[in-house]
Scaffold this motif. Structure first.
Motif, mmCIF file in Angstrom:
data_model
loop_
_atom_site.group_PDB
_atom_site.id
_atom_site.type_symbol
_atom_site.label_atom_id
_atom_site.label_comp_id
_atom_site.label_asym_id
_atom_site.label_seq_id
_atom_site.Cartn_x
_atom_site.Cartn_y
_atom_site.Cartn_z
ATOM 1 N N TRP A 158 0.776 -1.295 -0.008
ATOM 2 C CA TRP A 158 0.046 -0.025 -0.060
ATOM 3 C C TRP A 158 0.876 1.118 0.033
ATOM 4 C CZ3 TRP A 158 -5.010 -0.494 -1.033
ATOM 5 C CH2 TRP A 158 -5.458 -1.936 -0.545
ATOM 6 N N GLU B 279 0.564 5.346 0.196
ATOM 7 C CA GLU B 279 -0.251 6.559 1.121
ATOM 8 C C GLU B 279 0.427 7.840 0.848
ATOM 9 O OE1 GLU B 279 1.637 5.907 5.458
ATOM 10 O OE2 GLU B 279 0.362 4.259 4.480
ATOM 11 N N VAL C 265 -4.851 6.341 0.286
ATOM 12 C CA VAL C 265 -4.252 5.006 0.276
ATOM 13 C C VAL C 265 -4.697 4.539 -1.062
ATOM 14 C CG1 VAL C 265 -4.015 3.003 1.897
ATOM 15 C CG2 VAL C 265 -4.284 5.154 2.922
ATOM 16 N N LYS D 143 -8.030 2.967 4.732
ATOM 17 C CA LYS D 143 -8.040 1.562 4.388
ATOM 18 C C LYS D 143 -9.347 0.909 4.680
ATOM 19 C CE LYS D 143 -3.049 0.322 4.831
ATOM 20 N NZ LYS D 143 -2.096 -0.113 5.607
ATOM 21 N N LEU E 240 -11.891 1.350 1.701
ATOM 22 C CA LEU E 240 -11.294 1.062 0.036
ATOM 23 C C LEU E 240 -12.427 0.566 -0.887
ATOM 24 C CD1 LEU E 240 -8.295 -1.328 1.068
ATOM 25 C CD2 LEU E 240 -8.074 1.095 0.092
#
Length: 174
Positions: A18, A20, A46, A75, A78
């Motif tokens: 991931w 960010e 993200v 998160k 998403l």
């Protein structure tokens, strides 16, 4: 012991997958009995650059904690973005959030991401490589990021449309 190390390595790979990006950090105050209480608001995007992206907001008394909270919030929220072979979107789409409106159009390979501000960040972290986007109405980064997410949520692929209509994909063209 070796098995545990392999498991930890796999979870680290998933976590590092991931990316960010902080879109904005703003100092905000709240008037309380003893005066003004200072805190920070962080807007964070993200994404894994492979079709998943989320926008999060975090507030805390210091910047680092606000960014961590924003990442956690992103998160939690998403979304999946359907991408074409040219790393673009399947069709034209519009999105809105409060006063912000975003218009997106698919583009030919080699075009790049033509977008500005928070919308560009959302598209890049979603994995979109060729797109034309325009933000209209508001200059607020949070509302523009949420409008971009709204537009990406409403994208549908040919197979999804065919399933909804209960027909084969080749019948869509007829």
């Amino acid at each position: 012991m070796a098995e545990r190390r392999k498991k930890n390595a796999r979870t680290r790979e998933k976590e590092t997958d991931w990316q960010e990006r902080v879109v904005q950090i703003r100092r905000v105050t709240k008037v309380v009995k003893g005066g003004k209480k200072l805190s920070f608001r962080a807007i964070v995007v993200v994404g894994n650059e492979r079709g998943q992206v989320g926008v999060g907001v975090g507030k805390a008394s210091d910047v680092i904690s606000a960014v961590k909270k924003g990442v956690a919030d992103g998160k939690k929220h998403l979304i999946e973005v359907p991408l074409t072979k040219a790393n673009s979107i399947p069709h034209r789409v519009n999105g809105s959030a409060t006063g912000a409106k975003v218009m997106m159009r698919p583009a030919a390979p080699g075009t790049g991401v033509i977008a500005g501000g928070a919308v560009r960040t959302v598209l890049e972290l979603a994995g979109v490589r060729n797109i034309l986007a325009k933000q209209l109405g508001s200059n607020n980064p949070l509302n523009n990021a949420r409008a971009a997410i709204d537009a990406l949520v409403s994208l549908r692929t040919l197979s999804e449309v065919a399933d909804e209509r209960g027909i084969a994909i080749d019948k869509l063209y007829a």
